[in-house]
Each structure stands twice: as C-alpha cells, then as structure tokens.
Write a protein that holds these residues in place. Structure first.
Motif, PDB file in Angstrom:
ATOM      1  N   LYS A  83      15.095 -12.829 -12.282  1.00 46.49           N
ATOM      2  CA  LYS A  83      15.981 -12.215 -11.151  1.00 46.49           C
ATOM      3  C   LYS A  83      16.409 -11.514 -12.754  1.00 46.49           C
ATOM      4  O   LYS A  83      17.005 -12.941 -13.839  1.00 46.49           O
ATOM      5  N   ALA A  84      17.257 -10.392 -13.703  1.00 46.44           N
ATOM      6  CA  ALA A  84      18.088  -9.839 -14.669  1.00 46.44           C
ATOM      7  C   ALA A  84      18.770  -9.349 -13.728  1.00 46.44           C
ATOM      8  O   ALA A  84      19.008  -8.304 -12.834  1.00 46.44           O
ATOM      9  N   TYR A  85      20.034  -9.083 -14.373  1.00 41.52           N
ATOM     10  CA  TYR A  85      21.391  -9.143 -14.188  1.00 41.52           C
ATOM     11  C   TYR A  85      21.537  -8.105 -15.155  1.00 41.52           C
ATOM     12  O   TYR A  85      21.721  -8.054 -16.176  1.00 41.52           O
ATOM     13  N   GLU A  86      22.375  -6.542 -15.248  1.00 35.82           N
ATOM     14  CA  GLU A  86      22.873  -5.840 -16.058  1.00 35.82           C
ATOM     15  C   GLU A  86      23.935  -5.921 -15.751  1.00 35.82           C
ATOM     16  O   GLU A  86      25.086  -5.108 -16.824  1.00 35.82           O
ATOM     17  N   ASP A 144      26.761  -9.052 -11.010  1.00 32.61           N
ATOM     18  CA  ASP A 144      26.354  -8.334 -10.121  1.00 32.61           C
ATOM     19  C   ASP A 144      25.290  -9.403  -9.456  1.00 32.61           C
ATOM     20  O   ASP A 144      24.477 -10.613  -9.997  1.00 32.61           O
ATOM     21  N   GLY A 199      21.078  -8.224  -8.826  1.00 33.47           N
ATOM     22  CA  GLY A 199      19.926  -8.231  -9.673  1.00 33.47           C
ATOM     23  C   GLY A 199      18.923  -8.103  -9.305  1.00 33.47           C
ATOM     24  O   GLY A 199      18.898  -7.544  -8.330  1.00 33.47           O
ATOM     25  N   LEU A 225      14.960  -8.907 -22.892  1.00 37.11           N
ATOM     26  CA  LEU A 225      15.641  -8.349 -21.836  1.00 37.11           C
ATOM     27  C   LEU A 225      16.806  -8.461 -22.613  1.00 37.11           C
ATOM     28  O   LEU A 225      17.672  -7.345 -22.128  1.00 37.11           O
ATOM     29  N   GLU A 244      17.411  -4.282 -23.773  1.00 33.20           N
ATOM     30  CA  GLU A 244      17.859  -3.536 -22.489  1.00 33.20           C
ATOM     31  C   GLU A 244      18.748  -3.372 -21.878  1.00 33.20           C
ATOM     32  O   GLU A 244      18.895  -2.798 -20.649  1.00 33.20           O
ATOM     33  N   PHE A 246      20.700  -6.157 -20.187  1.00 33.46           N
ATOM     34  CA  PHE A 246      20.864  -7.154 -19.499  1.00 33.46           C
ATOM     35  C   PHE A 246      21.570  -8.223 -20.042  1.00 33.46           C
ATOM     36  O   PHE A 246      21.435  -8.897 -20.782  1.00 33.46           O
ATOM     37  N   GLU A 263      22.135 -11.247 -18.432  1.00 34.96           N
ATOM     38  CA  GLU A 263      21.918 -12.109 -18.065  1.00 34.96           C
ATOM     39  C   GLU A 263      20.298 -12.258 -17.189  1.00 34.96           C
ATOM     40  O   GLU A 263      20.357 -11.122 -16.693  1.00 34.96           O
ATOM     41  N   ALA A 264      19.879 -13.315 -16.809  1.00 28.19           N
ATOM     42  CA  ALA A 264      18.182 -13.695 -16.642  1.00 28.19           C
ATOM     43  C   ALA A 264      17.814 -15.116 -15.298  1.00 28.19           C
ATOM     44  O   ALA A 264      18.653 -16.052 -16.873  1.00 28.19           O
ATOM     45  N   ARG A 321      10.174  -3.332 -13.734  1.00 27.18           N
ATOM     46  CA  ARG A 321      10.741  -3.940 -12.923  1.00 27.18           C
ATOM     47  C   ARG A 321      10.697  -3.340 -11.414  1.00 27.18           C
ATOM     48  O   ARG A 321      10.499  -2.400 -11.989  1.00 27.18           O
TER      49      ARG A 321
END
Length: 97
Positions: free
Chosen positions: A21-24, A28, A31, A54, A57, A59, A61-62, A95
């Motif tokens: 899971k990644a967070y922009e 957030d 995610g 990531l 792009e 992001f 955090e992941a 995604r």
C-alpha cells in the motif's frame, strides 16, 4: 500468476512482485493498493528499487507487505504488460483504486 517466496540471493536478476500500500499525502489513512514488478538480483535490491520508483511517482510512504518472484509471465492484464516491462528493465507500478 505464480508467486514464490524468495530468500535466495542469486546473481541472476529475477522478476519480483512486491505487494503493498502506498500513500500520496501525509495523514492519508487509506492509501492505494499497489503491485510493483521489477527485475533485480535479490530481494533487498528489489525493495530498494521499488521504494525509489514509488518516491519518483510522488508517493511519500509505502507499506510493503509481500515480496516474491514470478516463475513465468502472467496471462492477465495489467500484470502481463508489467511483467514484460520488468524484463526490459522497467519498474512497473500497478495501482488499484
């Protein structure tokens, strides 16, 4: 798509799939579910390259939950295209919204 756990540090590059899971944005909570596919010589290198891609792009955090190697090309999209891109040296980020 067959995923096998990888604890092997061979010198030949393998195609890895990393699920997480990644967070922009900061704070957030939800995610975005992601799969990252790339070629790397070992799992440590794969994680490092995935995190770098990531970040590029956007992001912040992941959370990477699973890592494994692919034993063959997936049949279904978008994983089939991502696999072929990984064979060519790309880092593919899939995604799921």
């Amino acid at each position: 798509m067959a995923i096998s756990p990888d604890n092997d540090n061979t010198e030949d590059a393998m195609v890895f799939i990393i699920i997480g899971k990644a967070y922009e944005r900061d704070g957030d909570e939800e995610g975005i579910d992601i799969h990252v596919m790339l070629r790397a010589p070992d799992d440590d290198s794969a994680v490092r390259e995935a995190l770098n891609a990531l970040a590029e792009e956007g992001f912040l955090e992941a959370d990477l939950d699973q890592i494994g190697t692919l034993s063959g090309a997936p049949e279904d999209e978008p994983h089939a295209s991502a696999y072929h891109g990984a064979l060519e040296g790309e880092v593919a980020i899939i995604r799921f919204a």
